[in-house]
Design a protein around this motif. Structure first.
Motif, mmCIF file in Angstrom:
data_model
loop_
_atom_site.group_PDB
_atom_site.id
_atom_site.type_symbol
_atom_site.label_atom_id
_atom_site.label_comp_id
_atom_site.label_asym_id
_atom_site.label_seq_id
_atom_site.Cartn_x
_atom_site.Cartn_y
_atom_site.Cartn_z
ATOM 1 N N TYR A 142 0.814 -1.228 0.041
ATOM 2 C CA TYR A 142 0.119 -0.220 -0.087
ATOM 3 C C TYR A 142 1.168 1.235 0.023
ATOM 4 N N LEU A 173 -3.792 3.986 6.217
ATOM 5 C CA LEU A 173 -3.381 1.940 6.274
ATOM 6 C C LEU A 173 -2.231 1.727 6.846
ATOM 7 N N ASN A 176 3.374 5.818 5.743
ATOM 8 C CA ASN A 176 3.134 4.857 4.294
ATOM 9 C C ASN A 176 5.479 5.654 4.444
ATOM 10 N N GLY A 201 -0.978 5.147 -5.423
ATOM 11 C CA GLY A 201 -1.357 3.543 -4.223
ATOM 12 C C GLY A 201 -1.693 2.222 -4.672
ATOM 13 N N ASN A 205 -4.326 -3.989 -3.784
ATOM 14 C CA ASN A 205 -4.566 -3.945 -1.980
ATOM 15 C C ASN A 205 -6.510 -3.436 -1.862
ATOM 16 N N GLU A 208 -7.042 -0.373 -0.400
ATOM 17 C CA GLU A 208 -7.076 0.873 -0.455
ATOM 18 C C GLU A 208 -7.879 0.775 -1.713
ATOM 19 N N TYR A 217 -11.263 10.465 -0.723
ATOM 20 C CA TYR A 217 -9.961 10.730 -0.026
ATOM 21 C C TYR A 217 -8.698 10.378 -2.028
#
Ligand code: ZN
Length: 244
Positions: A142, A173, A176, A201, A205, A208, A217
């Protein structure tokens, strides 16, 4: 009766506790974003009158990566590019999109990329950002990641600023841990201006992918990229390099 009587104070306590917690979370969020918004308001003037080309990758018959839920890369990256264009235009930048709908620019892949590069040349762009979404065999990968190549001395700093803003601004998530990476992408190495390719991204996933489909988002991603661009133009990377 007494049981009934005891139940209400418990509910009231629970509700008031919940409200207090919500207020504290809201306060913390506002305080942490306030300093960033203030910084951006001060620096955003650096972006005015800049010519910026945004390149939502793929389009038309070329859908790009596809998530397990069925969403295609070409849709998500177009949405993010449009939000980013809005932010940049609000501070006076002249923004051009290589495509603003679901279409390819040529039937041949190389010709398609050449058409995107040509647009940047035609409008005498100061900056080029190609926006993509990633895919990987493992469903656990991710996080957004920014790529650059040595086409221009500013490209690495541009990628670093955008990566920094994405890491700072998005940890839904988890942390990062990704860093900027050098990559000889065709589109990057054939541009003569500062350029970066942003993988926003992993569609591979499922968590994600679900986030990437959400307008809120997508806006957040666009906002982080915008912050990175503002910091790049303001030369804050120069200050950091001197201080460090
Ligand atoms: Zn792509």
């Amino acid at each position: 009766m007494s049981l009934e009587g005891n139940k209400w104070p418990g509910v009231v306590r629970w509700v008031s506790g919940f409200i207090l917690l919500a207020l504290l979370i809201g306060l913390f969020y506002n305080l942490s974003t306030f300093s960033i918004r203030k910084e951006i308001a001060v620096l955003a003037g650096q972006v005015g009158q800049r010519v910026i080309v945004l390149d939502p990758g793929h389009g038309g018959f070329d859908g790009g990566a596809r998530g397990l839920g069925g969403v295609e890369e070409k849709e998500i990256v177009l949405a993010v590019a449009k939000y980013l264009a809005e932010y940049l235009e609000q501070v006076g930048a002249r923004v051009f999109l290589t495509r603003d709908e679901d279409e390819e620019l040529a039937e041949d892949k190389v010709e398609d990329l050449d058409a995107r590069i040509k647009l940047a040349e035609e409008v005498a762009a100061d900056l080029f950002l190609s926006i993509h979404a990633n895919s990987f065999p493992s469903p656990y990968e991710y996080g957004a990641q920014c790529f650059y190549c040595h086409n221009h001395p500013g490209s690495k700093n541009l990628a670093r600023e955008i990566q920094g803003a994405l890491v700072e601004g998005i940890d839904v998530l988890g942390n990062n841990y990704r860093e900027v990476q050098m990559a000889e992408y065709y589109i990057l190495r054939n541009l003569e201006i500062p350029a970066a390719l942003i993988e926003i991204g992993f569609l591979s996933n499922p968590r994600e992918e679900a986030l990437l489909r959400q307008g809120a988002y997508q806006k957040r991603l666009a906002w982080c990229i915008f912050i990175g661009v503002v910091r790049y133009f303001s030369g804050s990377w120069l200050v950091e390099d001197i201080v460090n």
